[in-house]
Design a protein around this motif. Sequence first.
Motif, mmCIF file in Angstrom:
data_model
loop_
_atom_site.group_PDB
_atom_site.id
_atom_site.type_symbol
_atom_site.label_atom_id
_atom_site.label_comp_id
_atom_site.label_asym_id
_atom_site.label_seq_id
_atom_site.Cartn_x
_atom_site.Cartn_y
_atom_site.Cartn_z
ATOM 1 N N ARG A 110 43.149 51.609 42.682
ATOM 2 C CA ARG A 110 42.346 52.266 41.652
ATOM 3 C C ARG A 110 41.070 51.443 41.447
ATOM 4 O O ARG A 110 41.132 50.217 41.285
ATOM 5 C CB ARG A 110 43.096 52.329 40.318
ATOM 6 N N LEU A 111 39.935 52.133 41.431
ATOM 7 C CA LEU A 111 38.645 51.482 41.226
ATOM 8 C C LEU A 111 37.986 52.089 39.989
ATOM 9 O O LEU A 111 37.909 53.317 39.866
ATOM 10 C CB LEU A 111 37.754 51.674 42.451
ATOM 11 N N TYR A 112 37.498 51.236 39.096
ATOM 12 C CA TYR A 112 36.954 51.685 37.815
ATOM 13 C C TYR A 112 35.459 51.392 37.737
ATOM 14 O O TYR A 112 35.013 50.267 38.025
ATOM 15 C CB TYR A 112 37.683 50.985 36.663
ATOM 16 N N GLU A 113 34.706 52.407 37.341
ATOM 17 C CA GLU A 113 33.251 52.310 37.232
ATOM 18 C C GLU A 113 32.832 51.627 35.925
ATOM 19 O O GLU A 113 33.546 51.669 34.926
ATOM 20 C CB GLU A 113 32.637 53.718 37.264
ATOM 21 N N ASN A 114 31.641 51.012 35.969
ATOM 22 C CA ASN A 114 30.995 50.458 34.780
ATOM 23 C C ASN A 114 31.863 49.444 34.044
ATOM 24 O O ASN A 114 31.877 49.383 32.820
ATOM 25 C CB ASN A 114 30.579 51.579 33.815
ATOM 26 N N VAL A 115 32.605 48.637 34.793
ATOM 27 C CA VAL A 115 33.365 47.516 34.234
ATOM 28 C C VAL A 115 33.268 46.348 35.209
ATOM 29 O O VAL A 115 32.902 46.524 36.373
ATOM 30 C CB VAL A 115 34.842 47.873 33.971
ATOM 31 N N ALA A 116 33.618 45.160 34.716
ATOM 32 C CA ALA A 116 33.527 43.950 35.537
ATOM 33 C C ALA A 116 34.853 43.184 35.464
ATOM 34 O O ALA A 116 35.903 43.764 35.177
ATOM 35 C CB ALA A 116 32.344 43.109 35.090
ATOM 36 N N ILE A 160 51.897 44.474 40.047
ATOM 37 C CA ILE A 160 50.647 45.041 39.537
ATOM 38 C C ILE A 160 49.573 43.968 39.645
ATOM 39 O O ILE A 160 49.750 42.853 39.126
ATOM 40 C CB ILE A 160 50.781 45.521 38.090
ATOM 41 N N LEU A 161 48.491 44.270 40.309
ATOM 42 C CA LEU A 161 47.423 43.322 40.582
ATOM 43 C C LEU A 161 46.134 43.799 39.919
ATOM 44 O O LEU A 161 45.759 44.955 40.065
ATOM 45 C CB LEU A 161 47.213 43.179 42.087
ATOM 46 N N VAL A 162 45.449 42.891 39.223
ATOM 47 C CA VAL A 162 44.240 43.244 38.479
ATOM 48 C C VAL A 162 43.117 42.288 38.875
ATOM 49 O O VAL A 162 43.236 41.075 38.662
ATOM 50 C CB VAL A 162 44.475 43.168 36.953
ATOM 51 N N GLY A 163 42.045 42.816 39.451
ATOM 52 C CA GLY A 163 40.879 41.992 39.782
ATOM 53 C C GLY A 163 41.220 40.770 40.597
ATOM 54 O O GLY A 163 40.831 39.654 40.255
ATOM 55 N N THR A 164 41.926 40.967 41.702
ATOM 56 C CA THR A 164 42.395 39.840 42.495
ATOM 57 C C THR A 164 42.365 40.201 43.970
ATOM 58 O O THR A 164 42.029 41.327 44.346
ATOM 59 C CB THR A 164 43.807 39.429 42.047
ATOM 60 N N ALA A 165 42.719 39.234 44.833
ATOM 61 C CA ALA A 165 42.684 39.476 46.276
ATOM 62 C C ALA A 165 43.428 38.373 47.008
ATOM 63 O O ALA A 165 43.497 37.234 46.544
ATOM 64 C CB ALA A 165 41.247 39.541 46.788
ATOM 65 N N ALA A 166 43.973 38.724 48.167
ATOM 66 C CA ALA A 166 44.625 37.733 49.016
ATOM 67 C C ALA A 166 43.607 36.916 49.806
ATOM 68 O O ALA A 166 43.930 35.842 50.314
ATOM 69 C CB ALA A 166 45.596 38.421 49.972
ATOM 70 N N ALA A 225 40.870 47.475 40.284
ATOM 71 C CA ALA A 225 39.658 46.699 40.557
ATOM 72 C C ALA A 225 38.467 47.297 39.835
ATOM 73 O O ALA A 225 38.458 48.479 39.477
ATOM 74 C CB ALA A 225 39.390 46.638 42.060
ATOM 75 N N ALA A 226 37.441 46.458 39.627
ATOM 76 C CA ALA A 226 36.237 46.841 38.890
ATOM 77 C C ALA A 226 35.039 46.884 39.826
ATOM 78 O O ALA A 226 34.813 45.949 40.605
ATOM 79 C CB ALA A 226 35.982 45.852 37.749
ATOM 80 N N VAL A 227 34.249 47.939 39.726
ATOM 81 C CA VAL A 227 33.076 48.104 40.587
ATOM 82 C C VAL A 227 32.115 46.932 40.451
ATOM 83 O O VAL A 227 31.541 46.459 41.444
ATOM 84 C CB VAL A 227 32.362 49.432 40.252
ATOM 85 N N ASN A 228 31.916 46.437 39.225
ATOM 86 C CA ASN A 228 30.900 45.412 38.983
ATOM 87 C C ASN A 228 31.457 43.989 38.968
ATOM 88 O O ASN A 228 30.803 43.079 38.456
ATOM 89 C CB ASN A 228 30.191 45.692 37.653
ATOM 90 N N ASP A 229 32.626 43.778 39.535
ATOM 91 C CA ASP A 229 33.232 42.442 39.556
ATOM 92 C C ASP A 229 32.506 41.571 40.580
ATOM 93 O O ASP A 229 32.521 41.871 41.779
ATOM 94 C CB ASP A 229 34.715 42.555 39.905
ATOM 95 N N VAL A 230 31.865 40.499 40.110
ATOM 96 C CA VAL A 230 31.187 39.572 41.015
ATOM 97 C C VAL A 230 32.000 38.295 41.220
ATOM 98 O O VAL A 230 31.624 37.443 42.025
ATOM 99 C CB VAL A 230 29.771 39.213 40.501
ATOM 100 N N SER A 240 39.307 43.079 46.898
ATOM 101 C CA SER A 240 40.526 43.666 46.318
ATOM 102 C C SER A 240 41.016 44.837 47.167
ATOM 103 O O SER A 240 42.218 44.986 47.428
ATOM 104 C CB SER A 240 40.261 44.132 44.885
ATOM 105 N N GLN A 241 40.083 45.677 47.607
ATOM 106 C CA GLN A 241 40.468 46.835 48.427
ATOM 107 C C GLN A 241 41.025 46.382 49.773
ATOM 108 O O GLN A 241 41.964 47.006 50.303
ATOM 109 C CB GLN A 241 39.292 47.771 48.622
ATOM 110 N N GLU A 242 40.466 45.329 50.338
ATOM 111 C CA GLU A 242 40.989 44.796 51.589
ATOM 112 C C GLU A 242 42.452 44.409 51.430
ATOM 113 O O GLU A 242 43.289 44.694 52.303
ATOM 114 C CB GLU A 242 40.161 43.578 52.006
ATOM 115 N N THR A 243 42.780 43.784 50.306
ATOM 116 C CA THR A 243 44.169 43.412 50.041
ATOM 117 C C THR A 243 45.038 44.650 49.876
ATOM 118 O O THR A 243 46.137 44.734 50.435
ATOM 119 C CB THR A 243 44.253 42.536 48.781
ATOM 120 N N ALA A 244 44.545 45.628 49.090
ATOM 121 C CA ALA A 244 45.313 46.853 48.872
ATOM 122 C C ALA A 244 45.581 47.578 50.184
ATOM 123 O O ALA A 244 46.686 48.101 50.410
ATOM 124 C CB ALA A 244 44.565 47.764 47.901
ATOM 125 N N ASN A 245 44.596 47.621 51.055
ATOM 126 C CA ASN A 245 44.755 48.300 52.341
ATOM 127 C C ASN A 245 45.726 47.576 53.267
ATOM 128 O O ASN A 245 46.348 48.201 54.133
ATOM 129 C CB ASN A 245 43.404 48.450 53.033
#
Length: 272
Positions: free
Chosen positions: A237-243, A104-110, A212-217, A224-229
């Motif tokens: 899963r992408l969540y709105e209005n969170v960082a 399970i990966l949260v707000g991360t990326a390869a 992943a969070a839409v507003n994550d800077v 994150s999506q690149e890693t998931a793909n």
Amino acid sequence: MELSVEYRGQGMPILCLHGHPGTGRCMAVFTDYLSPHFRTIAPDLRGYGRSRTNQPFAMDQHLGDLSALLQQLDQPCLLLGWSLGGILALELALLHPEKIAGIILVGTAARPRGRHPAITWQDNLLTGLAGVINWLIPGWPWNIATLGQRSLFRYLISQHSAQAYCHIAQEGTPAFLQTSSLANRALMTALRQGYNRLGELHRIHQPCLMLAAVNDVHITPESSQETANTLPNCEWRLYENVAHLMPWEIGPQLCHDLGDWLERYGFLRLDR
């Protein structure tokens, strides 16, 4: 080194890895939910929290420490990693595939990328004031509205709720204070060298879940999506209005979705 570790619950082990700055306690939003069903293992990484060291270290030494934890387990485990913890989870899966049942990966990326705006002295001043007041009076609405939303907290959370600020006070601020200069140095050195493990992800065949969070800077949702793909068996899963601190913003929703995923893959049986 021997890490300080919080163990909770019984059953299938799930290794919960925090980010930077952080401690195992920062994973409580997940371990509180999971420990009635799993044996949660939440270490303080080397140089963080109570896992103190006086010796400089490199990021790959985290993998040696965590590999020693895996060797103590008598069955394959799940990995749950947030931010830096997610990067370490991917590395552990590459090193010890026979020990890992799912990730399970949260707000991360390869290949982590950020887009944090430039930081001003006013940002640092307001963050310091907001942080101290929030530590003394967690979740105080006046502090949130007057200082918090104008501070660097605005890049870490999008929902400036009392709940999120209480998590910052109770878990975030102590973790920040307990993160050593050696841990900061190790991470900054690794970032300067660049990091990209996309080319190795084809070797990870365990089921994965990326949140992943839409507003994550700090680690962008695009990375994150690149890693998931790229992972062969990953749900996204992408969540709105969170960082980046979304577990402290929408923890119950994340845990519900995590529970659904665990049920569908046979790791968990819940009577809802």
